[in-house]
Design an enzyme around this catalytic site. Structure first.
Site, PDB file in Angstrom:
ATOM      1  N   SER A   1       0.807  -1.221   0.000  1.00  0.00           N
ATOM      2  CA  SER A   1       0.000   0.000   0.000  1.00  0.00           C
ATOM      3  C   SER A   1       0.833   1.262   0.000  1.00  0.00           C
ATOM      4  O   SER A   1       0.314   2.349   0.251  1.00  0.00           O
ATOM      5  CB  SER A   1      -0.957  -0.003   1.192  1.00  0.00           C
ATOM      6  OG  SER A   1      -0.255  -0.256   2.351  1.00  0.00           O
TER       7      SER A   1
ATOM      8  N   THR B   1      -0.286   2.312   4.985  1.00  0.00           N
ATOM      9  CA  THR B   1       0.236   3.642   4.658  1.00  0.00           C
ATOM     10  C   THR B   1       1.238   4.043   5.707  1.00  0.00           C
ATOM     11  O   THR B   1       0.975   3.879   6.891  1.00  0.00           O
ATOM     12  CB  THR B   1      -0.925   4.656   4.721  1.00  0.00           C
ATOM     13  OG1 THR B   1      -1.783   4.416   3.631  1.00  0.00           O
ATOM     14  CG2 THR B   1      -0.444   6.090   4.684  1.00  0.00           C
TER      15      THR B   1
ATOM     16  N   THR C   1       1.526   6.901   0.425  1.00  0.00           N
ATOM     17  CA  THR C   1       0.603   5.767   0.251  1.00  0.00           C
ATOM     18  C   THR C   1       0.262   5.539  -1.220  1.00  0.00           C
ATOM     19  O   THR C   1       0.371   6.462  -2.035  1.00  0.00           O
ATOM     20  CB  THR C   1      -0.710   6.036   1.009  1.00  0.00           C
ATOM     21  OG1 THR C   1      -1.541   4.873   0.991  1.00  0.00           O
ATOM     22  CG2 THR C   1      -1.497   7.185   0.417  1.00  0.00           C
TER      23      THR C   1
ATOM     24  N   ARG D   1      -9.323   8.726  -7.649  1.00  0.00           N
ATOM     25  CA  ARG D   1      -9.592   8.951  -6.221  1.00  0.00           C
ATOM     26  C   ARG D   1      -8.320   9.386  -5.473  1.00  0.00           C
ATOM     27  O   ARG D   1      -7.264   8.824  -5.648  1.00  0.00           O
ATOM     28  CB  ARG D   1     -10.142   7.672  -5.605  1.00  0.00           C
ATOM     29  CG  ARG D   1     -10.503   7.785  -4.127  1.00  0.00           C
ATOM     30  CD  ARG D   1      -9.389   7.281  -3.236  1.00  0.00           C
ATOM     31  NE  ARG D   1      -9.778   7.262  -1.818  1.00  0.00           N
ATOM     32  CZ  ARG D   1      -8.916   7.075  -0.819  1.00  0.00           C
ATOM     33  NH1 ARG D   1      -7.640   6.887  -1.068  1.00  0.00           N
ATOM     34  NH2 ARG D   1      -9.335   7.076   0.428  1.00  0.00           N
TER      35      ARG D   1
ATOM     36  N   THR E   1      -4.002   7.288   9.365  1.00  0.00           N
ATOM     37  CA  THR E   1      -4.094   6.164   8.437  1.00  0.00           C
ATOM     38  C   THR E   1      -5.515   5.632   8.507  1.00  0.00           C
ATOM     39  O   THR E   1      -6.255   5.928   9.437  1.00  0.00           O
ATOM     40  CB  THR E   1      -3.062   5.063   8.775  1.00  0.00           C
ATOM     41  OG1 THR E   1      -3.114   4.031   7.791  1.00  0.00           O
ATOM     42  CG2 THR E   1      -3.312   4.452  10.134  1.00  0.00           C
ATOM     43  N   GLY E   2      -5.888   4.855   7.513  1.00  0.00           N
ATOM     44  CA  GLY E   2      -7.242   4.322   7.506  1.00  0.00           C
ATOM     45  C   GLY E   2      -8.066   4.916   6.380  1.00  0.00           C
ATOM     46  O   GLY E   2      -7.512   5.381   5.375  1.00  0.00           O
TER      47      GLY E   2
END
Ligand code: SD4
Length: 335
Positions: free
Chosen positions: A92, A194, A212, A222, A245-246
């Site tokens: 990622s 990330t 990331t 996106r 992150t997330g």
């Protein structure tokens, strides 16, 4: 655990995005058991120090090496993040990152220094070290953010080389994903770690970076929170810094990293500030927080740190006082 079993559908502007499961799988994949959660982690002594999202001891070790040899916090976060960008096992970040649903690996990154200067790139293709391009944007242009083809051309004109970022294993994963997932807004299972990194150098100055490949199998075009100053990263050298992150969409909606730094300015500890920022997400009316993950790490000017997430298995790597360790974050959803 089977990700698809763990996770429930969630819909964000028509795209299903889910992260909680990948937090679990990340943790399961870690060979080392993390240190037991500490709610408030006081700094014992000194600088330099570095913290980063997830289990990235090689990255924090690199950053510490830079700091120990007199490098600035800015040098440290850039070089620390570069370790993960170059690691093709990390699917990622950088090379080896999972592609969007059309097979494009597109990178987002940003960096911020002790003066509040910042640089960012979004939708960058074929350049592994997005964080270094972000630093060039900060240092060598009058702008903060470059996107897509312009960012790539800028990188090339600064000596960066193009590379195919789609590795065989990421390509295979994408092809497998395509078998079950038609090209339409349906659940999108994420796999992520990330890297967000914050460092304090020997002079006590703070810098941060975040890099990331974003959500796996995202819609083409996106952009997440990671390259957005104030959302994925914010530094105020008088106060402290935060990275996220997330699920980026949820971080952007609450301007998460800026919020954490502002809460520290008001007197909250890094831990309290991270908890409050998560609370802003989960306490929204109709929040579907059970279906996604967000995690924050933060450090204040004294070197106190905090980390908190919605779900279990988020962790922070911290290198300080000769110890490079993974610390399991406390989390909101205990049921
Ligand atoms: C994003 N916040 O693009 C990133 C994803 C992430 O670990 O953190 N992955 O939304």
């Amino acid at each position: 655990m089977n990700r698809r079993k763990f996770i429930k559908n969630t819909s964000i502007t028509g795209i299903g995005l889910a992260l909680g499961s990948s937090m679990v799988s990340c943790a399961e994949n870690n060979s080392e058991k993390p240190t037991v959660a500490e709610v408030s982690d006081k700094s014992e002594a000194g600088f330099p120090m570095v913290i980063a999202t997830w289990h990235v001891k090689n990255a924090t070790a690199k950053a510490m090496e830079v700091l120990q040899t007199g490098g600035t916090s800015l040098d440290a976060v850039e070089q620390g993040c570069m370790v993960e960008e170059a690691d093709i096992k990390n699917s990622s970040v950088g090379k080896g990152g999972l592609p969007d649903r059309d097979g494009n690996v597109t990178l987002d990154a940003c960096i911020m220094d002790k003066h509040g200067n910042c640089g960012s790139v979004v939708y960058l293709k074929e350049i592994t070290h997005a964080v270094s391009v972000a630093r060039k944007v900060m240092e060598d242009t009058p702008h903060v953010m470059l996107a897509g083809e312009g960012a790539k051309q800028f990188a090339l004109s600064n000596g960066f080389k193009t590379e195919n970022l789609l590795t065989e294993s990421s390509k295979k994963a994408w092809e497998e994903w395509k078998v079950e997932s038609e090209y339409k807004p349906i659940i999108n299972i994420e796999n992520h770690d990330t890297i967000g990194m914050l460092a304090i150098d020997k002079n006590g100055d703070i810098a941060g970076a975040c890099t990331t490949s974003g959500l796996a199998y995202k819609m083409q075009g996106r952009i997440g929170d990671s390259p957005i100053i104030g959302s994925g990263l914010f530094i105020d050298n008088e106060i402290g810094g935060c990275v996220a992150t997330g699920l980026g969409e949820e971080v952007v909606k609450t301007v998460g990293s800026f919020l954490v730094v502002e809460l520290m300015r008001q007197g909250k500890s890094p831990q309290q500030a991270c908890e409050e920022a998560i609370s802003r997400i989960v306490s929204k009316p109709n929040s579907n927080y059970k279906d996604f993950q967000v995690g924050y790490i933060a450090v204040n000017k004294k070197g106190e740190t905090g980390s908190y997430s919605i779900h279990q298995w988020f962790s922070m790597t911290k290198f300080q006082n000769g110890k490079n360790e993974q610390i399991q974050a406390d989390f909101y959803n205990k049921v």
